[in-house]
Design a protein around this motif. Structure first.
Motif, PDB file in Angstrom:
ATOM      1  N   ASP A  98      41.885  -6.229  -9.920  1.00 34.18           N
ATOM      2  CA  ASP A  98      41.428  -6.133 -11.307  1.00 34.18           C
ATOM      3  C   ASP A  98      39.940  -5.794 -11.378  1.00 34.18           C
ATOM      4  O   ASP A  98      39.516  -4.959 -12.175  1.00 34.18           O
ATOM      5  CB  ASP A  98      41.706  -7.427 -12.069  1.00 34.18           C
ATOM      6  CG  ASP A  98      43.200  -7.656 -12.286  1.00 34.18           C
ATOM      7  OD1 ASP A  98      43.947  -6.653 -12.341  1.00 34.18           O
ATOM      8  OD2 ASP A  98      43.611  -8.826 -12.395  1.00 34.18           O
ATOM      9  N   GLU A  99      39.133  -6.448 -10.539  1.00 32.58           N
ATOM     10  CA  GLU A  99      37.698  -6.163 -10.519  1.00 32.58           C
ATOM     11  C   GLU A  99      37.429  -4.722 -10.082  1.00 32.58           C
ATOM     12  O   GLU A  99      36.558  -4.042 -10.638  1.00 32.58           O
ATOM     13  CB  GLU A  99      36.961  -7.098  -9.570  1.00 32.58           C
ATOM     14  CG  GLU A  99      36.840  -8.536 -10.039  1.00 32.58           C
ATOM     15  CD  GLU A  99      36.177  -9.391  -8.982  1.00 32.58           C
ATOM     16  OE1 GLU A  99      35.047  -9.844  -9.226  1.00 32.58           O
ATOM     17  OE2 GLU A  99      36.793  -9.602  -7.912  1.00 32.58           O
ATOM     18  N   ALA A 100      38.173  -4.271  -9.087  1.00 31.72           N
ATOM     19  CA  ALA A 100      37.985  -2.911  -8.585  1.00 31.72           C
ATOM     20  C   ALA A 100      38.292  -1.890  -9.672  1.00 31.72           C
ATOM     21  O   ALA A 100      37.512  -0.959  -9.902  1.00 31.72           O
ATOM     22  CB  ALA A 100      38.866  -2.673  -7.362  1.00 31.72           C
ATOM     23  N   PHE A 101      39.409  -2.044 -10.371  1.00 32.99           N
ATOM     24  CA  PHE A 101      39.753  -1.095 -11.428  1.00 32.99           C
ATOM     25  C   PHE A 101      38.782  -1.180 -12.602  1.00 32.99           C
ATOM     26  O   PHE A 101      38.480  -0.172 -13.236  1.00 32.99           O
ATOM     27  CB  PHE A 101      41.200  -1.289 -11.891  1.00 32.99           C
ATOM     28  CG  PHE A 101      42.183  -0.572 -11.017  1.00 32.99           C
ATOM     29  CD1 PHE A 101      42.307   0.809 -11.074  1.00 32.99           C
ATOM     30  CD2 PHE A 101      42.970  -1.268 -10.121  1.00 32.99           C
ATOM     31  CE1 PHE A 101      43.191   1.479 -10.265  1.00 32.99           C
ATOM     32  CE2 PHE A 101      43.865  -0.608  -9.297  1.00 32.99           C
ATOM     33  CZ  PHE A 101      43.979   0.774  -9.366  1.00 32.99           C
ATOM     34  N   GLU A 102      38.261  -2.372 -12.881  1.00 30.27           N
ATOM     35  CA  GLU A 102      37.267  -2.506 -13.940  1.00 30.27           C
ATOM     36  C   GLU A 102      36.010  -1.707 -13.595  1.00 30.27           C
ATOM     37  O   GLU A 102      35.467  -0.985 -14.427  1.00 30.27           O
ATOM     38  CB  GLU A 102      36.919  -3.977 -14.152  1.00 30.27           C
ATOM     39  CG  GLU A 102      35.971  -4.204 -15.325  1.00 30.27           C
ATOM     40  CD  GLU A 102      35.721  -5.694 -15.567  1.00 30.27           C
ATOM     41  OE1 GLU A 102      34.574  -6.019 -15.889  1.00 30.27           O
ATOM     42  OE2 GLU A 102      36.657  -6.500 -15.431  1.00 30.27           O
TER      43      GLU A 102
END
Length: 98
Positions: free
Chosen positions: A88-92
């Motif tokens: 999730d952090e990576a895609f954000e």
């Protein structure tokens, strides 16, 4: 030359519109003047007066096996050390840079 009677309509994200209009307001440039100027530049240069470019993103197909394996090893080492991001952090982060 006749008066300005044509309209231009465009759909854009509300936040993009607000940010751009805030900057134009600080500069004292109405949106209509900016659009008029852009259209005039298109006519004068017979082109879009700024460049579009696509950054080449390296893929496995464009690099040597050695380079690819080096990148994969670095990623694995970071993940083992707990220095990676969850999905999730990576895609954000990716979405912030688009």
């Amino acid at each position: 030359m006749s008066g300005k009677t044509a309209s231009v309509t465009a759909r854009i994200e509300p936040e993009i519109k607000k940010q751009a209009e805030d900057i134009l307001e600080k500069l004292g440039v109405p949106v209509s003047v900016l659009i008029d100027t852009l259209y005039r530049q298109i006519i004068m240069t017979n082109s879009i007066p700024y460049s579009f470019s696509v950054t080449e993103i390296p893929t496995q197909d464009t690099m040597t096996d050695e380079k690819f394996n080096q990148i994969m090893k670095r990623g694995l080492d970071l993940a083992k050390a707990g220095k990676g991001l969850d999905v999730d952090e990576a895609f954000e982060k990716i979405n912030q840079n688009i």
